[in-house]
Design a protein around this motif. Structure first.
Motif, PDB file in Angstrom:
ATOM      1  N   LEU A 143     -36.762  13.527  49.570  1.00 14.14           N
ATOM      2  CA  LEU A 143     -35.870  12.401  49.788  1.00 14.14           C
ATOM      3  C   LEU A 143     -34.700  12.838  50.658  1.00 14.14           C
ATOM      4  CD1 LEU A 143     -34.032  11.696  46.393  1.00 14.14           C
ATOM      5  CD2 LEU A 143     -35.145  13.836  46.966  1.00 14.14           C
ATOM      6  N   ALA A 144     -33.996  11.875  51.230  1.00 11.57           N
ATOM      7  CA  ALA A 144     -32.908  12.194  52.160  1.00 11.57           C
ATOM      8  C   ALA A 144     -31.776  12.919  51.445  1.00 11.57           C
ATOM      9  CB  ALA A 144     -32.392  10.915  52.810  1.00 11.57           C
ATOM     10  N   ASN A 145     -31.114  13.821  52.166  1.00 14.85           N
ATOM     11  CA  ASN A 145     -30.035  14.590  51.542  1.00 14.85           C
ATOM     12  C   ASN A 145     -28.646  14.019  51.780  1.00 14.85           C
ATOM     13  OD1 ASN A 145     -29.621  15.236  54.210  1.00 14.85           O
ATOM     14  ND2 ASN A 145     -29.949  17.443  53.989  1.00 14.85           N
ATOM     15  N   ASP A 146     -28.531  12.962  52.622  1.00 11.81           N
ATOM     16  CA  ASP A 146     -27.212  12.347  52.781  1.00 11.81           C
ATOM     17  C   ASP A 146     -26.965  11.433  51.594  1.00 11.81           C
ATOM     18  OD1 ASP A 146     -27.714   9.277  53.962  1.00 11.81           O
ATOM     19  OD2 ASP A 146     -29.310  10.699  54.423  1.00 11.81           O
ATOM     20  N   THR A 148     -25.717   8.458  50.845  1.00  7.77           N
ATOM     21  CA  THR A 148     -26.086   7.040  50.793  1.00  7.77           C
ATOM     22  C   THR A 148     -27.586   6.858  50.629  1.00  7.77           C
ATOM     23  OG1 THR A 148     -24.184   6.383  52.128  1.00  7.77           O
ATOM     24  CG2 THR A 148     -26.004   4.836  52.004  1.00  7.77           C
ATOM     25  N   ASN A 149     -28.372   7.511  51.497  1.00  6.07           N
ATOM     26  CA  ASN A 149     -29.829   7.370  51.407  1.00  6.07           C
ATOM     27  C   ASN A 149     -30.386   8.042  50.162  1.00  6.07           C
ATOM     28  OD1 ASN A 149     -30.545   5.787  53.691  1.00  6.07           O
ATOM     29  ND2 ASN A 149     -30.184   7.537  55.016  1.00  6.07           N
ATOM     30  N   LEU A 150     -29.758   9.127  49.723  1.00  4.09           N
ATOM     31  CA  LEU A 150     -30.216   9.787  48.494  1.00  4.09           C
ATOM     32  C   LEU A 150     -29.983   8.868  47.299  1.00  4.09           C
ATOM     33  CD1 LEU A 150     -29.850  13.497  47.558  1.00  4.09           C
ATOM     34  CD2 LEU A 150     -29.312  11.757  45.858  1.00  4.09           C
ATOM     35  N   GLY A 151     -28.811   8.243  47.260  1.00  5.84           N
ATOM     36  CA  GLY A 151     -28.521   7.320  46.167  1.00  5.84           C
ATOM     37  C   GLY A 151     -29.500   6.160  46.135  1.00  5.84           C
ATOM     38  N   ARG A 152     -29.812   5.610  47.307  1.00  7.22           N
ATOM     39  CA  ARG A 152     -30.778   4.505  47.376  1.00  7.22           C
ATOM     40  C   ARG A 152     -32.160   4.969  46.924  1.00  7.22           C
ATOM     41  NH1 ARG A 152     -30.361   2.463  53.383  1.00  7.22           N
ATOM     42  NH2 ARG A 152     -31.980   1.017  52.695  1.00  7.22           N
ATOM     43  N   GLN A 170     -22.001   6.816  42.503  1.00  2.02           N
ATOM     44  CA  GLN A 170     -21.359   6.242  43.679  1.00  2.02           C
ATOM     45  C   GLN A 170     -22.188   6.538  44.921  1.00  2.02           C
ATOM     46  OE1 GLN A 170     -18.463   4.357  43.461  1.00  2.02           O
ATOM     47  NE2 GLN A 170     -18.847   4.608  41.259  1.00  2.02           N
ATOM     48  N   SER A 171     -22.372   5.517  45.754  1.00  3.25           N
ATOM     49  CA  SER A 171     -23.215   5.684  46.939  1.00  3.25           C
ATOM     50  C   SER A 171     -22.663   6.728  47.909  1.00  3.25           C
ATOM     51  CB  SER A 171     -23.372   4.347  47.667  1.00  3.25           C
ATOM     52  OG  SER A 171     -22.118   3.861  48.095  1.00  3.25           O
ATOM     53  N   SER A 172     -21.346   6.903  47.929  1.00  2.00           N
ATOM     54  CA  SER A 172     -20.738   7.837  48.874  1.00  2.00           C
ATOM     55  C   SER A 172     -20.800   9.288  48.425  1.00  2.00           C
ATOM     56  CB  SER A 172     -19.274   7.450  49.116  1.00  2.00           C
ATOM     57  OG  SER A 172     -18.541   7.490  47.904  1.00  2.00           O
ATOM     58  N   THR A 173     -21.135   9.509  47.132  1.00  4.68           N
ATOM     59  CA  THR A 173     -21.164  10.886  46.614  1.00  4.68           C
ATOM     60  C   THR A 173     -22.441  11.193  45.835  1.00  4.68           C
ATOM     61  OG1 THR A 173     -19.975  10.189  44.611  1.00  4.68           O
ATOM     62  CG2 THR A 173     -18.648  10.997  46.465  1.00  4.68           C
ATOM     63  N   ALA A 174     -23.448  10.347  45.930  1.00  4.10           N
ATOM     64  CA  ALA A 174     -24.677  10.524  45.135  1.00  4.10           C
ATOM     65  C   ALA A 174     -25.336  11.872  45.409  1.00  4.10           C
ATOM     66  CB  ALA A 174     -25.647   9.396  45.440  1.00  4.10           C
ATOM     67  N   SER A 175     -25.884  12.459  44.348  1.00  2.00           N
ATOM     68  CA  SER A 175     -26.614  13.724  44.468  1.00  2.00           C
ATOM     69  C   SER A 175     -27.638  13.809  43.341  1.00  2.00           C
ATOM     70  CB  SER A 175     -25.654  14.916  44.388  1.00  2.00           C
ATOM     71  OG  SER A 175     -25.182  15.088  43.056  1.00  2.00           O
ATOM     72  N   SER A 180     -30.025  11.254  35.241  1.00  2.00           N
ATOM     73  CA  SER A 180     -29.715  11.406  33.816  1.00  2.00           C
ATOM     74  C   SER A 180     -30.961  11.633  32.964  1.00  2.00           C
ATOM     75  CB  SER A 180     -28.963  10.170  33.309  1.00  2.00           C
ATOM     76  OG  SER A 180     -29.736   8.996  33.512  1.00  2.00           O
ATOM     77  N   ALA A 181     -32.118  11.236  33.464  1.00  2.00           N
ATOM     78  CA  ALA A 181     -33.372  11.440  32.737  1.00  2.00           C
ATOM     79  C   ALA A 181     -34.506  11.588  33.749  1.00  2.00           C
ATOM     80  CB  ALA A 181     -33.654  10.274  31.804  1.00  2.00           C
ATOM     81  N   ASN A 182     -35.374  12.571  33.494  1.00  2.00           N
ATOM     82  CA  ASN A 182     -36.472  12.853  34.415  1.00  2.00           C
ATOM     83  C   ASN A 182     -37.748  13.088  33.607  1.00  2.00           C
ATOM     84  OD1 ASN A 182     -38.125  13.653  36.505  1.00  2.00           O
ATOM     85  ND2 ASN A 182     -36.886  15.403  37.137  1.00  2.00           N
ATOM     86  N   PRO A 183     -38.295  12.029  33.011  1.00  2.00           N
ATOM     87  CA  PRO A 183     -39.427  12.169  32.088  1.00  2.00           C
ATOM     88  C   PRO A 183     -40.682  12.766  32.712  1.00  2.00           C
ATOM     89  CG  PRO A 183     -39.110   9.876  32.714  1.00  2.00           C
ATOM     90  CD  PRO A 183     -37.921  10.616  33.201  1.00  2.00           C
TER      91      PRO A 183
END
Length: 281
Positions: A143-146, A148-152, A170-175, A180-183
């Motif tokens: 997935l994209a590392n920026d 905004t695109n990572l958050g989307r 937050q879209s501007s700081t998503a990482s 929170s959960a990765n089943p």
């Protein structure tokens, strides 16, 4: 002597009238140039689908209104706004509202959104799986590392019940830390967005922004799932804030809102997500 005096008076009168007419003509010409708006315009876009959208769906409509339209292509997301701000171009099409707001704030620019357009959504693609349900535990997801695109991308994965993200992301700081959960124990692999199409054969799942998918020749409708796009992520036409009420701005909006524009979108831009104003009219 009387004849010469009369002739001199007449020449003087004619001279004054000619000067007055000349000044009137010059004033009219000057006012015409200052009062009218140029029909020669330049619209900027990033290379790919949005440059194509201007060329195929907007330019022909503006030309019918008497404009001469030049299209300038850019290869990054910085130059189009700088060129618009300094007057090198008259409008641009490449960004969504969140990016425009952040860029103008960071760079102290007076640019404003004019109208949203159909936008290529993110999609979940895979050369290994044929459906979302087939995605196995431990799959690698590029997935994209920026932010905004990572958050989307994370929200799209959440919508398809592949993981869960923090509600306050937050879209501007998503990482990746916002997961929170990765089943399914998915292995997230952030990469430059432009590189994602090249990894389609080497990873299990690829979440690719629409413009990069199209630039790589990927059919949007081949995605396992396309993004249910939020309005704030739809691309838009931007102009200088001082030109929001200009004739050009009015004509650009009319072009995008026309039936001719939508017909071209339906035929040449299949898979693009239409903005709400277009869906509800």
């Amino acid at each position: 002597m009387k004849k010469w005096a009369t002739l001199l008076v007449l020449l003087t009168v004619f001279g004054i009238l000619a000067a007055a007419c000349g000044n009137s003509s010059e004033q009219t010409t000057s006012e015409g140039a200052a009062g009218g708006e140029s029909k020669q315009i330049n619209i900027g876009a990033t290379t790919g689908p949005y440059s194509d959208m201007i060329t195929k769906a907007i330019k022909p409509i503006l030309e019918k209104k008497g404009y001469t339209v030049e299209v300038t292509e850019f290869n990054d997301y910085v130059q189009p706004n700088q060129a618009l701000a300094n007057g090198s171009i008259d409008a641009n099409l490449f960004q969504h509202r969140l990016y425009l707001e952040q860029f103008t704030k960071d760079n102290n620019l007076e640019l404003s959104p004019l109208i949203t357009v159909p936008t290529a959504p993110l999609g979940i693609y895979s050369s290994k799986y044929k459906s979302i349900d087939e995605i196995a535990d431990g799959s690698t997801v590029a997935l994209a590392n920026d932010p905004t695109n990572l958050g989307r991308a994370l929200l799209l994965l959440q919508d398809n019940k592949l993981l869960e993200v923090n509600k306050d992301m937050q879209s501007s700081t998503a990482s990746e830390k916002d997961v929170s959960a990765n089943p399914k124990n998915l292995v997230l692999q952030p990469l430059e967005a432009a590189q994602l199409p090249r990894t389609l054969q080497s990873v299990d799942v690829d979440v690719i922004p629409g413009n990069f998918a199209l630039s790589a020749g990927i059919d949007l409708n081949s995605a396992l799932q396309l993004e249910n796009m939020d309005e704030q992520y739809r691309n838009l036409i931007a102009v200088r804030t001082a030109d929001v009420d200009s004739t050009l701005a009015k004509d650009l909006k009319e072009a995008v809102q026309s039936a001719e524009f939508e017909q071209i979108i339906d035929s040449d831009f299949q898979g693009f997500s239409k903005p709400e104003w277009m869906q509800t009219r």
